[in-house]
Design an enzyme around this catalytic site. Structure first.
Site, short mmCIF file in Angstrom:
data_model
loop_
_atom_site.label_atom_id
_atom_site.label_comp_id
_atom_site.label_asym_id
_atom_site.label_seq_id
_atom_site.Cartn_x
_atom_site.Cartn_y
_atom_site.Cartn_z
N CYS A 52 0.35 -2.04 2.57
CA CYS A 52 -0.03 -1.79 1.18
C CYS A 52 0.17 -3.10 0.41
O CYS A 52 1.25 -3.71 0.48
CB CYS A 52 0.84 -0.69 0.58
SG CYS A 52 0.60 -0.48 -1.20
N ASP A 59 0.63 0.98 6.27
CA ASP A 59 -0.40 2.02 6.19
C ASP A 59 -0.96 2.20 7.60
O ASP A 59 -1.09 1.22 8.35
CB ASP A 59 -1.53 1.60 5.25
CG ASP A 59 -1.13 1.65 3.79
OD1 ASP A 59 -0.38 2.58 3.42
OD2 ASP A 59 -1.56 0.78 3.03
#
Length: 153
Positions: A52, A59
């Site tokens: 992120c 992620d």
């Protein structure tokens, strides 16, 4: 060491470290042995990881890349290394997914390409991102990408 038609060394067949970033990664292409035939090639990356850009937290996604080759195929080891280079790269889901699709399109000049990014929830909301180059050739069978929509547990 394997080389392409221009004599450039490919990453295939030699030890290759994981690139530190997508900018450092090198995608290789090889000639399509069937350039006169429309067919679908699929790569599925069920363990794609990026960061992120705001929080630095990881992620996770399943990426499904479908393409109808023209004169070129992406060499699979270089694709694996390229996708792995996102592990420490900060970018939003949309940027990762669309950027990978555009990079592959620029490299391969395929007849058609689509990418589906099936991302696990961030902040409680799953974000799925889809991009394609246009209409697929009518003669090509396009199977479902096979990734179920996210369902809370």
């Amino acid at each position: 060491m394997t080389t392409d038609l221009s004599g450039r060394d490919l990453q295939l067949g030699s030890p290759t470290p994981l690139p530190a970033s997508p900018e450092e990664a090198r995608l290789d292409r090889v000639p399509n042995p069937h350039p006169d035939t429309d067919y679908l090639a699929r790569f599925t990356a069920p363990e794609f990881t990026s960061l992120c850009p705001v929080t630095g937290q990881p992620d996770f996604a399943t990426l499904v890349i479908d393409y109808v080759p023209g004169d070129w195929l992406v060499e699979s080891k270089s694709l694996k290394l390229y996708l792995g280079s996102f592990r420490n790269h900060g970018a939003f889901h949309e940027d990762c997914t669309v950027g990978i699709g555009r990079t592959l399109t620029a490299l391969l000049a395929p007849r058609w390409l689509r990418i589906g990014g099936y991302w696990y929830p961030r902040g409680g909301i799953p974000i799925d991102v889809f991009w394609q180059t246009g209409e697929p050739p009518k003669s090509v069978w396009l199977p479902d990408q096979g990734v179920a929509p996210y369902r809370g547990r």
